[in-house]
Design a protein around this motif. Structure first.
Motif, mmCIF file in Angstrom:
data_model
loop_
_atom_site.group_PDB
_atom_site.id
_atom_site.type_symbol
_atom_site.label_atom_id
_atom_site.label_comp_id
_atom_site.label_asym_id
_atom_site.label_seq_id
_atom_site.Cartn_x
_atom_site.Cartn_y
_atom_site.Cartn_z
ATOM 1 N N PRO A 162 0.826 -1.213 0.000
ATOM 2 C CA PRO A 162 0.000 0.000 0.000
ATOM 3 C C PRO A 162 0.856 1.256 0.000
ATOM 4 C CG PRO A 162 0.095 -0.915 2.201
ATOM 5 C CD PRO A 162 0.841 -1.878 1.303
ATOM 6 N N GLY A 163 0.218 2.392 -0.277
ATOM 7 C CA GLY A 163 0.913 3.670 -0.241
ATOM 8 C C GLY A 163 1.472 3.959 1.144
ATOM 9 N N ALA A 164 2.693 4.470 1.187
ATOM 10 C CA ALA A 164 3.385 4.658 2.462
ATOM 11 C C ALA A 164 2.684 5.663 3.368
ATOM 12 C CB ALA A 164 4.830 5.094 2.208
ATOM 13 N N VAL A 165 2.181 6.756 2.797
ATOM 14 C CA VAL A 165 1.552 7.795 3.619
ATOM 15 C C VAL A 165 0.231 7.294 4.192
ATOM 16 C CG1 VAL A 165 0.564 10.120 3.609
ATOM 17 C CG2 VAL A 165 2.687 9.657 2.363
ATOM 18 N N LEU A 166 -0.600 6.694 3.351
ATOM 19 C CA LEU A 166 -1.864 6.147 3.841
ATOM 20 C C LEU A 166 -1.619 5.123 4.937
ATOM 21 C CD1 LEU A 166 -4.935 5.746 3.676
ATOM 22 C CD2 LEU A 166 -4.511 4.034 1.896
ATOM 23 N N LEU A 167 -0.670 4.235 4.716
ATOM 24 C CA LEU A 167 -0.395 3.193 5.701
ATOM 25 C C LEU A 167 0.088 3.801 7.019
ATOM 26 C CD1 LEU A 167 -0.154 0.239 6.479
ATOM 27 C CD2 LEU A 167 2.146 0.236 5.483
ATOM 28 N N ALA A 168 0.966 4.794 6.957
ATOM 29 C CA ALA A 168 1.467 5.420 8.182
ATOM 30 C C ALA A 168 0.323 6.050 8.974
ATOM 31 C CB ALA A 168 2.522 6.462 7.835
ATOM 32 N N ASN A 169 -0.586 6.718 8.277
ATOM 33 C CA ASN A 169 -1.715 7.353 8.959
ATOM 34 C C ASN A 169 -2.644 6.325 9.587
ATOM 35 O OD1 ASN A 169 -1.119 10.101 8.535
ATOM 36 N ND2 ASN A 169 -1.940 10.028 6.463
ATOM 37 N N VAL A 170 -2.975 5.282 8.850
ATOM 38 C CA VAL A 170 -3.917 4.287 9.372
ATOM 39 C C VAL A 170 -3.280 3.475 10.492
ATOM 40 C CG1 VAL A 170 -5.355 2.308 8.779
ATOM 41 C CG2 VAL A 170 -5.196 4.241 7.207
ATOM 42 N N ARG A 171 -1.979 3.198 10.373
ATOM 43 C CA ARG A 171 -1.302 2.503 11.474
ATOM 44 C C ARG A 171 -1.334 3.355 12.740
ATOM 45 N NH1 ARG A 171 4.411 0.040 9.679
ATOM 46 N NH2 ARG A 171 4.428 -0.396 11.914
ATOM 47 N N TRP A 172 -1.160 4.654 12.601
ATOM 48 C CA TRP A 172 -1.235 5.527 13.771
ATOM 49 C C TRP A 172 -2.636 5.476 14.381
ATOM 50 C CZ3 TRP A 172 1.621 8.155 17.138
ATOM 51 C CH2 TRP A 172 0.979 9.091 17.955
ATOM 52 N N LEU A 173 -3.654 5.613 13.546
ATOM 53 C CA LEU A 173 -5.026 5.594 14.056
ATOM 54 C C LEU A 173 -5.378 4.242 14.667
ATOM 55 C CD1 LEU A 173 -6.910 7.531 11.216
ATOM 56 C CD2 LEU A 173 -6.167 8.403 13.449
ATOM 57 N N SER A 174 -4.762 3.167 14.152
ATOM 58 C CA SER A 174 -5.082 1.838 14.670
ATOM 59 C C SER A 174 -4.688 1.683 16.141
ATOM 60 C CB SER A 174 -4.409 0.748 13.829
ATOM 61 O OG SER A 174 -3.007 0.697 14.058
ATOM 62 N N ARG A 175 -3.773 2.526 16.605
ATOM 63 C CA ARG A 175 -3.404 2.478 18.017
ATOM 64 C C ARG A 175 -4.584 2.870 18.906
ATOM 65 N NH1 ARG A 175 2.548 5.493 18.021
ATOM 66 N NH2 ARG A 175 3.491 4.272 16.334
ATOM 67 N N TYR A 176 -5.539 3.555 18.326
ATOM 68 C CA TYR A 176 -6.686 4.076 19.078
ATOM 69 C C TYR A 176 -7.988 3.391 18.649
ATOM 70 C CZ TYR A 176 -3.225 7.626 20.143
ATOM 71 O OH TYR A 176 -2.083 8.266 20.556
ATOM 72 N N ARG A 177 -7.876 2.186 18.062
ATOM 73 C CA ARG A 177 -9.063 1.513 17.538
ATOM 74 C C ARG A 177 -9.931 0.894 18.623
ATOM 75 N NH1 ARG A 177 -4.670 -1.773 16.790
ATOM 76 N NH2 ARG A 177 -4.864 -4.033 17.213
ATOM 77 N N HIS A 178 -9.364 0.620 19.796
ATOM 78 C CA HIS A 178 -10.136 -0.051 20.834
ATOM 79 C C HIS A 178 -11.184 0.903 21.417
ATOM 80 C CE1 HIS A 178 -11.186 -2.367 24.404
ATOM 81 N NE2 HIS A 178 -10.573 -3.397 23.829
#
Length: 250
Positions: A162-178
């Motif tokens: 996947p695109g590096a920028v999109l992945l970096a953003n979604v990985r960051w948000l995934s820390r707060y998915r709970h």
């Protein structure tokens, strides 16, 4: 019967083997499996990792399913996070079944990486492989899977890096998915503040103590109740424009 572009696999001779909801192994013709809830099945093979191996296996807690979903590489993990972020995805299972077919010389089998159920009830079978790591045998397996999915009325996708920028953003948000990150009072205030799109950090401060509002804000971004400027184009930051879904942030 050989597998190549434009050649159909006779559906009665394509079989799926899988572990059903009561942990019983099944092997049935494809045509008998089209309505099965493969998003709920157990993986057909274990996820193991040993020192010295090139790949890395593990388990990812999915906010979509509320359960752990397996992966066999960092790329699979990254794609799993993106599927978990997709609001149209309602179910995900890893290694859901073995697809069995004959290539004209011998029986072959392939376990796709993921089975995905969408909100409209449709299904997508996903294989994850970087573009530069597809060998001829892999291409043949993907083609057989594509043909079989077409017969079953499922979509098939082979996805790569996947695109590096999109992945970096979604990985960051995934820390707060709970869900524990969502404080109702902070969330309600954030929805009010971002009725008119504005900068991320300024809005978090306006909504209250940022120690409380930032986790809630990132969780709302994960849920996509709030949306940020193009996540594929720029990294999230203090000045990123955030707004309510449909409220003007692009």
């Amino acid at each position: 019967m050989s597998v190549s572009a434009g050649v159909d696999l006779p559906a009665p001779y394509v079989e799926l083997s899988y572990v059903d909801s009561v942990r019983t192994r099944q092997r049935l013709p494809l045509v008998a499996c089209v309505t099965a809830r493969f998003e709920d099945v157990a993986p057909v093979r274990p996820f193991r990792w040993s020192r010295g191996e090139r790949h890395f296996s593990g388990w990812y807690w999915s906010a979509t399913t509320g359960q752990h979903v397996g992966f066999e590489s960092w790329l699979e993990r990254d794609r799993l996070i993106l599927m978990d972020f997709d609001p149209l995805v309602t179910g995900i299972a890893s290694q859901p079944f073995w697809l069995h077919w004959h290539d004209g010389e011998r029986e072959r089998r392939h376990a796709p990486d993921y089975f995905v159920r969408r909100a409209d009830g449709s299904a997508v079978v996903v294989d994850v492989r970087a573009d530069d790591r597809i060998e001829p045998k892999d291409a043949a397996a993907f083609e057989a899977t594509r043909i079989a999915c077409g017969q079953a009325g499922w979509q098939f996708e082979r996805v790569g890096t996947p695109g590096a920028v999109l992945l970096a953003n979604v990985r960051w948000l995934s820390r707060y998915r709970h869900p524990r990150c969502l404080r109702r009072t902070s969330a309600d205030r954030l929805r009010e503040v971002f009725t008119a799109p504005g900068p991320l950090l300024a809005g978090a401060d306006e909504a209250g103590d940022r120690l409380a509002t930032l986790p809630a804000l990132f969780h709302l971004l994960w849920l996509q109740e709030l949306v940020a400027e193009d996540l594929a184009a720029q990294l999230l930051g203090p000045r990123t424009v955030v707004g309510l879904t449909g409220g003007g942030a692009q």
